[in-house]
Design a protein around this motif. Structure first.
Motif, PDB file in Angstrom:
ATOM      1  N   ALA A 132      -4.365   5.058  -2.600  1.00 39.64           N
ATOM      2  CA  ALA A 132      -3.249   5.748  -1.933  1.00 39.64           C
ATOM      3  C   ALA A 132      -3.035   7.164  -2.449  1.00 39.64           C
ATOM      4  N   SER A 133      -3.222   7.373  -3.738  1.00 37.97           N
ATOM      5  CA  SER A 133      -2.964   8.694  -4.320  1.00 37.97           C
ATOM      6  C   SER A 133      -4.192   9.604  -4.270  1.00 37.97           C
ATOM      7  N   SER A 134      -5.199   9.209  -3.479  1.00 37.53           N
ATOM      8  CA  SER A 134      -6.456   9.974  -3.371  1.00 37.53           C
ATOM      9  C   SER A 134      -7.067  10.244  -4.746  1.00 37.53           C
ATOM     10  N   LEU A 150       2.962   5.675  -2.544  1.00 36.13           N
ATOM     11  CA  LEU A 150       3.285   6.849  -1.733  1.00 36.13           C
ATOM     12  C   LEU A 150       4.784   7.120  -1.759  1.00 36.13           C
ATOM     13  N   ARG A 196      -0.773   7.310   6.429  1.00 36.74           N
ATOM     14  CA  ARG A 196      -1.719   7.114   5.321  1.00 36.74           C
ATOM     15  C   ARG A 196      -1.992   5.636   5.096  1.00 36.74           C
ATOM     16  N   VAL A 197      -1.006   4.781   5.214  1.00 39.35           N
ATOM     17  CA  VAL A 197      -1.191   3.329   5.050  1.00 39.35           C
ATOM     18  C   VAL A 197      -2.201   2.812   6.064  1.00 39.35           C
ATOM     19  N   ALA A 205       3.525   8.795   5.224  1.00 36.96           N
ATOM     20  CA  ALA A 205       3.190   7.595   4.450  1.00 36.96           C
ATOM     21  C   ALA A 205       2.692   6.486   5.370  1.00 36.96           C
ATOM     22  N   LEU A 224      -5.711   3.829   5.047  1.00 33.51           N
ATOM     23  CA  LEU A 224      -6.223   3.068   3.909  1.00 33.51           C
ATOM     24  C   LEU A 224      -6.599   1.653   4.312  1.00 33.51           C
ATOM     25  N   ARG A 248      -4.299   0.118  -2.090  1.00 30.38           N
ATOM     26  CA  ARG A 248      -3.178   0.673  -2.858  1.00 30.38           C
ATOM     27  C   ARG A 248      -3.676   1.655  -3.933  1.00 30.38           C
ATOM     28  N   VAL A 286       0.835  -1.200   0.000  1.00 29.66           N
ATOM     29  CA  VAL A 286       0.000   0.000   0.000  1.00 29.66           C
ATOM     30  C   VAL A 286       0.875   1.258   0.000  1.00 29.66           C
ATOM     31  N   ARG A 287       2.042   1.176   0.666  1.00 27.62           N
ATOM     32  CA  ARG A 287       2.935   2.325   0.755  1.00 27.62           C
ATOM     33  C   ARG A 287       3.661   2.605  -0.567  1.00 27.62           C
TER      34      ARG A 287
END
Length: 335
Positions: free
Chosen positions: A161-163, A112, A125-126, A122, A129, A158, A108-109
């Motif tokens: 992750a970048s929205s 990022l 954020r992981v 990061a 998510l 994943r 998932v990271r």
């Protein structure tokens, strides 16, 4: 749901060719996807679905037409513009495409890290998510230790992750069992509603379309043969591909082609009422059912039925009047 087109596809074509063969994968495709909707693209194998979704983010380059994202033609973008636009489009694949030597958290990271997000942010954020997809406790597990449904949840995390503004799902549930498929569809629906993310969903399974999609395009032979809301396309299916996919009853009473019949289309709530039993009670007309089917669409029941037309004209009028009063569509066939 907004009526503003997020994605507009205009007269799109894609041809695969070599020295010996020429295959038209997409032929003059035109459709639009609105913000915050779940848009389904359905068709049998070879219909052009996967080619179409890969053209949306230019993983495949079409031979002609336009793919507009917020009014900007993706096909005319330079490398920098294309990369920026792709970051707004998460992609989910049938086979998950996870990095098997990385843990769930590391998978998932990964996007990022590519984006250069600071390590602490990061990690935060992981966790966010994985909380969204319900896998907080699997952060240190490896993909080989997960079920198919859990792997797809990692792939969804994943992709988020970048929205992104849109998720492109290419047969995201076809490798899963029915129960797991339901859980993934429920998750996608929740992401759409809670985060406001538009979803474009490619599938060959009409049950997937029925469960979560707002609108649908049916592809057949690289062409859009029907397009509209799921309700509209089901109730007024005209194409042969649509009839095969939806399991729509034929216009004629196939089991007894010489028998005059009434074709009844049930709509949502009406299909849950005992209309046929009430029909017999209130009109005193015995009903002979020739064929019938029922389907779930967007949480409602829909159905179609063929009943034999009463021989007596007054009885026929009474039956048609009763059904019409119930808000049903009635059409005479084999007259």
């Amino acid at each position: 749901m907004s009526t503003t087109p997020l994605i507009e596809i205009v007269k799109l074509s894609k041809v695969f060719s070599d020295a010996e063969n020429r295959v038209v994968a997409l032929n003059d495709i035109t459709l639009s996807v609105h913000e915050k909707e779940i848009y389904g693209i359905v068709g049998m194998s070879g219909a052009g679905k996967s080619t179409l979704i890969r053209c949306i983010n230019r993983l495949d380059t079409p031979n002609g037409g336009q793919v507009l994202y917020r009014g900007q033609d993706i096909l005319r973008m330079d490398r920098r513009q294309l990369l920026q636009t792709r970051r707004k489009m998460g992609m989910i694949f049938q086979q998950f495409n996870l990095l098997m030597q990385r843990t769930v958290g590391q998978n998932v990271r990964y996007p990022l890290e590519i984006a250069g997000l600071p390590h602490a942010r990061a990690n935060e954020r992981v966790k966010e998510l994985l909380d969204i997809v319900g896998l907080q406790d699997k952060i240190n597990a490896y993909p080989a230790q997960l079920s198919g449904g859990q792997r797809q949840r990692v792939a969804i995390a994943r992709a988020l992750a970048s929205s992104p503004e849109v998720l492109l799902c290419d047969e995201a549930t076809s490798a899963l069992d029915p129960l797991t498929t339901q859980s993934i569809l429920t998750l996608l629906q929740d992401i759409n509603r809670r985060l406001g993310i538009t979803i474009v969903l490619i599938t060959h399974e009409m049950a997937v379309i029925r469960q979560i999609c707002d609108r649908v395009a049916i592809l057949d032979g690289g062409e859009v043969v029907e397009e509209g809301t799921v309700d509209e396309v089901f109730v007024h299916t005209k194409s042969e591909a649509g009839k095969r996919l939806f399991g729509v009853l034929p216009e004629e009473a196939r089991d007894d082609p010489d028998t005059p019949a009434l074709r009844i289309v049930f709509d949502g709530a009406a299909a849950e009422r005992p209309i046929i039993s009430r029909l017999s009670q209130e009109t005193n007309v015995a009903v002979n059912i020739l064929s019938a089917n029922m389907n779930h669409l967007a949480g409602k029941m829909y159905g179609q039925m063929l009943i034999q037309t009463p021989h007596d004209e007054q009885e026929k009028e009474a039956v048609v009047q009763f059904l019409t009063d119930q808000g049903l569509t009635v059409k005479e066939v084999n007259t």
